[in-house]
Each structure stands twice: as structure tokens, then as C-alpha cells.
Design a protein around this motif. Structure first.
Motif: not given
Length: 82
Positions: A17-42
Motif C-alpha cells: 500500500g502507498h500509505r501502509n501503517p504496517l510500514e510506517n506508524i505515521k501512516n495511521t493518520n491516513s486511515i479512513r475506515y477500519v473493519m473488525k469482526n464485520g463492523e465498520l468504524y471511522e
């Protein structure tokens, strides 16, 4: 563990990924959505947006409490342990 992370317009499941948070912790600022256990979070607020819109419950560290005086219950409300 997170099922899917959508960051900077791209879904990220691997290290390509271009801004993969696994490659650089600073990229967590670019996370728009997270899906966990079938639930979608901002990504910014962690408010649930699917399957049911609801805000993130109050976390125990958000309030003004005496250090070590309580812990949060399932609804995020503080309870006194003393």
C-alpha cells in the motif's frame, strides 16, 4: 486483529500500500475506515458506521478521575474499585 484497513483511498491488506501503517506508524493518520469482526468504524473517531451507526463509548481515560480510583464498565462509564 483488524480485518481490513482503508487508508488514503486504498484498501490495505499487504505491504504494497502507498500509505501502509504496517510500514510506517505515521501512516495511521491516513486511515479512513477500519473493519473488525464485520463492523465498520471511522478511522478518525472509531465511531461505528455499519451495521448500526453509533458513537464510540466513553473510554475510562477520557474522564477526570483520581489516578487508579476506578475502571470503565461495558458502557464506558467509570466505576469505583475502592
Amino acid at each position: 486483529m483488524t480485518d481490513v484497513v482503508r487508508a488514503d483511498g486504498r484498501a490495505g491488506l499487504g505491504s504494497h500500500g502507498h500509505r501502509n501503517p504496517l510500514e510506517n506508524i505515521k501512516n495511521t493518520n491516513s486511515i479512513r475506515y477500519v473493519m473488525k469482526n464485520g463492523e465498520l468504524y471511522e478511522g478518525d473517531t472509531l465511531n461505528m458506521v455499519w451495521p448500526q451507526a453509533r458513537p464510540l463509548p466513553k473510554q475510562f481515560w477520557w474522564g477526570n478521575t483520581t489516578e487508579g480510583s476506578g475502571r470503565a464498565d461495558a458502557d464506558g462509564e467509570m466505576t469505583n474499585n475502592e
